[in-house]
Design an enzyme around this catalytic site. Structure first.
Site, PDB file in Angstrom:
ATOM      1  N   TYR A 255       0.730  -1.282   0.117  1.00 48.10           N
ATOM      2  CA  TYR A 255      -0.024   0.117  -0.082  1.00 48.10           C
ATOM      3  C   TYR A 255       0.913   1.199   0.074  1.00 48.10           C
ATOM      4  O   TYR A 255       0.830   2.238  -0.581  1.00 48.10           O
ATOM      5  CB  TYR A 255      -0.907  -0.085   1.208  1.00 48.10           C
ATOM      6  CG  TYR A 255      -1.918   1.075   1.213  1.00 48.10           C
ATOM      7  CD1 TYR A 255      -2.948   1.208   0.520  1.00 48.10           C
ATOM      8  CD2 TYR A 255      -1.805   2.031   2.086  1.00 48.10           C
ATOM      9  CE1 TYR A 255      -4.030   2.244   0.324  1.00 48.10           C
ATOM     10  CE2 TYR A 255      -2.742   3.166   2.339  1.00 48.10           C
ATOM     11  CZ  TYR A 255      -3.753   3.099   1.191  1.00 48.10           C
ATOM     12  OH  TYR A 255      -4.800   4.133   1.624  1.00 48.10           O
TER      13      TYR A 255
ATOM     14  N   LYS B 167       1.103   3.838  -3.275  1.00 48.87           N
ATOM     15  CA  LYS B 167       0.826   5.351  -3.042  1.00 48.87           C
ATOM     16  C   LYS B 167       1.914   6.392  -3.242  1.00 48.87           C
ATOM     17  O   LYS B 167       1.701   7.390  -3.885  1.00 48.87           O
ATOM     18  CB  LYS B 167       0.384   5.704  -1.639  1.00 48.87           C
ATOM     19  CG  LYS B 167      -1.194   4.728  -1.282  1.00 48.87           C
ATOM     20  CD  LYS B 167      -2.301   5.385  -2.181  1.00 48.87           C
ATOM     21  CE  LYS B 167      -3.706   4.887  -1.913  1.00 48.87           C
ATOM     22  NZ  LYS B 167      -4.623   5.616  -2.923  1.00 48.87           N
TER      23      LYS B 167
ATOM     24  N   TYR C 211       3.687  13.876 -14.495  1.00 51.79           N
ATOM     25  CA  TYR C 211       2.889  14.309 -15.253  1.00 51.79           C
ATOM     26  C   TYR C 211       2.796  15.669 -15.259  1.00 51.79           C
ATOM     27  O   TYR C 211       2.669  16.528 -16.101  1.00 51.79           O
ATOM     28  CB  TYR C 211       1.483  13.617 -15.160  1.00 51.79           C
ATOM     29  CG  TYR C 211       1.345  12.196 -15.977  1.00 51.79           C
ATOM     30  CD1 TYR C 211       1.661  12.126 -17.245  1.00 51.79           C
ATOM     31  CD2 TYR C 211       1.103  11.128 -15.111  1.00 51.79           C
ATOM     32  CE1 TYR C 211       1.610  10.910 -17.739  1.00 51.79           C
ATOM     33  CE2 TYR C 211       0.877   9.868 -15.807  1.00 51.79           C
ATOM     34  CZ  TYR C 211       1.183   9.877 -17.029  1.00 51.79           C
ATOM     35  OH  TYR C 211       1.217   8.640 -17.654  1.00 51.79           O
TER      36      TYR C 211
END
Ligand code: UDP
Length: 316
Positions: A145, A149, A159
């Site tokens: 997890y 993340k 991006y």
């Protein structure tokens, strides 16, 4: 305005759907019910501004028409849920996030990503500001997890910096409230359900570890505030800085349910953080946001919801 909410059948996602509809917007939910509930979709039956696409975000799916905002909230989120599906958790935080980002790029929409206080791991800085790099065990079971993340933050940050996509990242600290499933395995849902069912409250470890619990309504307000702040990447911590131990939480749940609770101790899960508390200076400064619902008030609302909703017999 039209928003896409991935994970919209889940706990936080379904509250986001409510808030977006309350703004008068249209909403498209993408969810595969792997941890969400069908009732969080059927609730909106007959609402013309609500559309549902049943899909795993890692698979093939498309949203027709214009989209202004994407809220990416699809992922298992409680430790038992992400630990029982480690590969899917890694996949949804990598391939899934990339697919959602590509859709947002195609639509020219801003994307808000659900990140987590788990990026701080076992924190050596307390409370945790966003500048803190964290202390995650990259080879422990929770890494599926935590690291997915962290990867999602890295991918979407790239991006954003390349000017390909407008991203906002929220780091969500422990959140609770109505619709948190009794079987979810988190401490608030476990304790409330256990107290209402006359069962002992299950304390992991000594119970002296701390968390800071935020009411879901406060959290959703903060998420949409960052969504509105176009061009702002963050990350922004969203959580309630009121810190308490697990033992104190057991006491408060006992008081509020009017039950004299007994405790049942068991082992602390591997890499369970010792302490956690958000520094919310950035959310205050950037968003003018801070939590408004106290732990007692939020727990009362949660207890009321649990009392009014049938609980599965096989829950904790
Ligand atoms: N915990 C507990 N009893 C439970 C569930 C959780 O004592 O029935 C503890 C858990 O070990 C952790 C804290 O409560 O220290 C918060 O756990 P949760 O799973 O809610 O969220 P986390 O912060 O670990 O993601």
């Amino acid at each position: 305005m039209r928003a896409v909410v991935t994970g919209g059948a889940g706990f936080i996602g379904s509250h986001l759907v409510d808030a977006v509809l309350d703004r008068g917007w249209s909403v498209v939910v993408v969810d595969d019910f792997s941890s969400g509930l069908t009732e969080n979709v059927t609730r909106y039956a007959g609402e013309p501004r609500f559309e549902f696409i049943e899909a795993d975000i890692c698979g093939d799916w498309t949203v027709e028409g214009p989209v202004d905002l994407v809220l990416n909230f699809a992922s298992p989120a409680s430790p038992p849920r992400f630990l029982e599906r480690p590969l899917e958790t890694l996949e949804v935080g990598s391939t899934g996030v990339k697919k959602v980002a590509e859709m947002a790029i195609e639509k020219g929409a801003r994307l808000v990503q659900a990140s987590t206080s788990e990026v701080y791991g076992e924190p050596q800085v307390h409370p945790q500001p966003e500048e803190y790099w964290g202390n995650v065990n990259p080879i422990g079971p929770r890494s599926v997890y935590d690291e997915s993340k962290r990867y999602a933050e890295a991918l979407l940050g790239a991006y954003h910096r390349l000017g390909l996509l407008d991203v906002g990242v929220v780091r969500i600290f422990n959140t609770y409230g109505p619709r948190l499933q009794a079987t979810d395995g988190r401490v608030v849902s476990n304790f409330v359900h256990q107290a209402l069912s006359g069962k002992p409250l299950t304390v992991y470890g000594t119970g002296r570890q701390t968390r800071s619990f935020c009411y879901v309504g406060d959290l959703v307000r903060g998420i949409l505030a960052l969504a509105d702040l176009e061009g702002e990447l963050g990350p922004v911590n969203l959580g309630n800085p009121q810190e308490i131990t697990v033992l104190e939480l057991a006491q408060v749940v006992g008081d509020l349910t009017g039950v004299s609770v007994s405790l049942e101790y068991s082992d602390l899960p591997t890499d369970d953080p010792t302490q956690r508390k958000p520094d919310i200076s950035r959310a205050r400064a950037l968003l003018g946001w801070e939590p408004e619902v106290s732990l007692r008030e939020g727990l009362l609302r949660t207890i009321e919801w649990y009392s009014a909703n049938a609980l599965p017999a096989d829950a904790v």
